[in-house]
Design an enzyme around this catalytic site. Structure first.
Site, PDB file in Angstrom:
ATOM      1  N   TYR A  43      37.924 -51.277 -48.233  1.00 23.09           N
ATOM      2  CA  TYR A  43      38.039 -51.208 -49.136  1.00 23.09           C
ATOM      3  C   TYR A  43      36.872 -50.764 -50.529  1.00 23.09           C
ATOM      4  CZ  TYR A  43      40.064 -54.819 -46.810  1.00 23.09           C
ATOM      5  OH  TYR A  43      41.001 -55.998 -46.187  1.00 23.09           O
ATOM      6  N   HIS A  44      36.856 -49.345 -50.159  1.00 16.07           N
ATOM      7  CA  HIS A  44      36.080 -48.513 -51.239  1.00 16.07           C
ATOM      8  C   HIS A  44      36.172 -47.279 -51.943  1.00 16.07           C
ATOM      9  CE1 HIS A  44      33.903 -48.531 -46.601  1.00 16.07           C
ATOM     10  NE2 HIS A  44      33.986 -49.717 -47.043  1.00 16.07           N
ATOM     11  N   PRO A  45      37.211 -48.180 -53.143  1.00 11.11           N
ATOM     12  CA  PRO A  45      37.653 -47.943 -54.484  1.00 11.11           C
ATOM     13  C   PRO A  45      36.621 -46.698 -54.830  1.00 11.11           C
ATOM     14  CG  PRO A  45      37.709 -49.813 -54.721  1.00 11.11           C
ATOM     15  CD  PRO A  45      37.217 -50.050 -53.526  1.00 11.11           C
TER      16      PRO A  45
END
Length: 561
Positions: A470-472
């Site tokens: 969850y690190h775009p």
């Protein structure tokens, strides 16, 4: 909002960056600031209680619910991409892990054209935002608004066992991975303030939201940025079914995140001309890098059964959860006050790597993010990920309607380097978990099973098992080349009166979780807008293995003490 239809500054998105930018700009009582957020308030128990992190992350009320297109190198799986739709944005639904990234990540930014964004220039802004409650040093801040704590400070013996296993494997223990030495095993820190999630809205807006020159507009969906030729003039937004317009006298500041910011630019007519025309969008400004360069972290779980009944798996029943919740509500103590990721590690995947590119989060339970388990009994897990991917993806608008989610393709594991990085994750983690420190706890392996040995078997396991961390990021990258979207002042290239300030401006993804560097960018971005300059940190030492170049010839998974 009353009758006011113009402000000096309009900040789009009240997330990790936007809440900070709005708070800092409104410190000047002579300017007016409008902060626009599509989500609602962040006062829910499930947002504020650290151990409840899986609930807002998996709730439509708080999550935009983005999803990738079928990923061609992950057996065409569609990947979940949660983004915060609430005050505080993703900092109100994330895992609260506080990791800056390695110092050389920021030097890398500068080498790629982000002039002035090296570690020495970024360090004062990390220190400015921090109120570190565990470590005091020249590398940490102690008077900022964001509390950095240790949760329950590793009371469960499994946390210490994981660190000891790392030391027994030949790695070093590090006191503060955000300080002199990232590399090694040690305690993990989190954005938690006396048992409460310290999101950016909690840290920056709880005491400033009543300023007369700061207006916060919730549940308003920005549908486009308005332009007069090449100058941003304001925004159009939808509130309670009505379209309204508001103008910015000085600047529009886009803080909608690495999915939202490029998407809003594109539906407003700013982006790669051919893609905009294909989506039926009138072109305001041809800027080919908007939405490109998408990067993210993947991770998978090593899971084991535990020989001792000391894990979180015994705390998942409704009665136990109710007791945890009651203790937290009454006293802000107990298991409710932590995200449960209290020990960690950063190591290198192979010889010849200058700084760490593998990250571990240790959890004293074998549990998915939504709080479910696939077996009975006790277990523990370590989240492992290769954190410096070379694969690149994109975010592309499919129409001029902001309500239609964009096409998102990460291209995870598109390169052999990335696939090799995850193979090395498997080999190195197995070695660590075999150490004597884990003997009294380590039971049968759950996944990956011991029969998964060859490159082909490991690759197949990884394709089916990895999830997004969850690190775009990086979709409006900062720089000076043809694909750069913002310059080092965070101004959109070729346009006037508009900036982007969020994780989308990263040129490359750092080695770590992204909330801390996003907040740092917001602190520095606000100063850039105000024309303030902060002197670079006096030269501070950072640990680099002096023999890393000698080891390049080996080219294999390696321990470095």
């Amino acid at each position: 909002m009353g009758k006011q239809q113009s402000y000096d500054y309009i900040v789009i998105g009240a997330g990790s960056a936007g809440a900070i930018v709005a708070s800092r700009l409104s410190e000047d009582s002579n300017c007016s600031v409008l902060l626009v957020e599509y989500g609602g308030g962040d006062g829910s128990v499930f947002v504020r209680m650290p151990s409840a992190l899986g609930i807002p992350m998996n709730t439509k009320k708080y999550n935009w619910g983005f999803e990738s297109a079928p990923e061609p190198y992950l057996d065409n799986r569609r990947m979940n991409c949660p983004r915060g739709k609430v005050m505080g944005g993703s900092s109100s639904i994330n895992g609260m892990v506080y990791v800056r990234g390695h110092a050389l990540d920021f030097d890398e930014w500068e080498s790629l054209g982000a002039t002035g964004w090296n570690y020495q220039n970024c360090l004062p802004y990390f220190n400015k935002l921090e109120n570190h409650q565990c470590v005091t040093s020249e590398y940490t801040g102690s008077e900022g608004p964001v509390a950095i704590s240790g949760g329950n400070n590793m009371r469960n013996p499994l946390y210490r066992a994981f660190i000891d296993a790392g030391v027994e494997s030949g790695y070093s223990e590090t006191e503060n991975y955000n300080g002199y030495r990232q590399e090694g095993f040690g305690q993990k820190f989190m954005n938690v303030d006396r048992g409460i999630r310290a999101s950016s809205s909690y840290a920056y807006l709880k005491d400033t939201k009543k300023r007369p020159n700061l207006t916060i507009l919730k549940r308003a969906l920005v549908t486009k940025i308005t332009f007069d030729n090449k100058t941003a003039t304001g925004i159009e937004y939808r509130l309670r079914g009505q379209i309204q317009n508001v103008s910015a006298r000085r600047e529009v500041i886009l803080c909608a995140g690495s999915i939202g910011s490029p998407h809003l630019l594109q539906v407003s007519g700013v982006g790669p001309k051919d893609k905009l025309v294909e989506a039926g969008i009138n072109v305001v400004h041809d800027l080919p890098g908007v939405g490109e360069n998408l990067q993210d972290h993947l991770e998978f779980n090593f899971q084991y059964r535990c020989k001792q009944p000391i894990t979180l798996n015994s705390e998942l029943g409704l009665f136990k959860k109710a007791l945890i919740g009651a203790q937290w509500l009454l006293f802000k103590t107990g298991l409710g006050r932590t995200n449960h990721f209290e020990s960690c590690a950063f190591i290198r995947s192979k010889a010849g790597i200058k700084w760490p590119d593998i990250q571990y989060h240790f959890l004293p339970g074998a549990i998915s993010y939504d709080g479910t388990v696939a077996f009975t009994g006790h277990g523990f897990q370590v989240h492992a990920g290769h954190n410096k991917p070379s694969s690149r993806g994109y975010v592309r608008a499919l129409s001029g309607d902001i309500s239609q989610h964009p096409e998102i393709l990460f291209n995870y594991l598109a390169t052999e380097d990335d696939r090799e990085g995850f193979r090395n994750c498997v080999h190195l983690t197995r070695e660590i978990m075999r150490q004597p420190a884990m003997d009294e706890f380590r039971g049968e392996v759950i996944q990956p099973t011991n029969d998964i040995q060859s490159d082909e078997q490991i690759d197949a396991f990884i394709r089916q098992s990895v999830d997004s961390a969850y690190h775009p990021s990086c979709t409006c990258k900062m720089g000076t080349d043809a694909m750069a979207v913002v310059d080092p002042q965070l101004r959109v290239q070729g346009l006037n009166n508009i900036r982007v300030i969020d994780s989308s401006i990263f040129p490359t993804i750092p080695n770590g979780n992204l909330n801390a560097p996003t907040m740092m960018v917001a602190e520095r971005g606000a100063d850039l807008i105000k024309g303030n300059t902060t002197s670079p940190a006096s030269s501070v030492d950072v640990y680099i293995d002096e023999h890393w170049q000698e080891r390049q010839k080996e080219g294999v998974a390696v321990r470095v003490s």
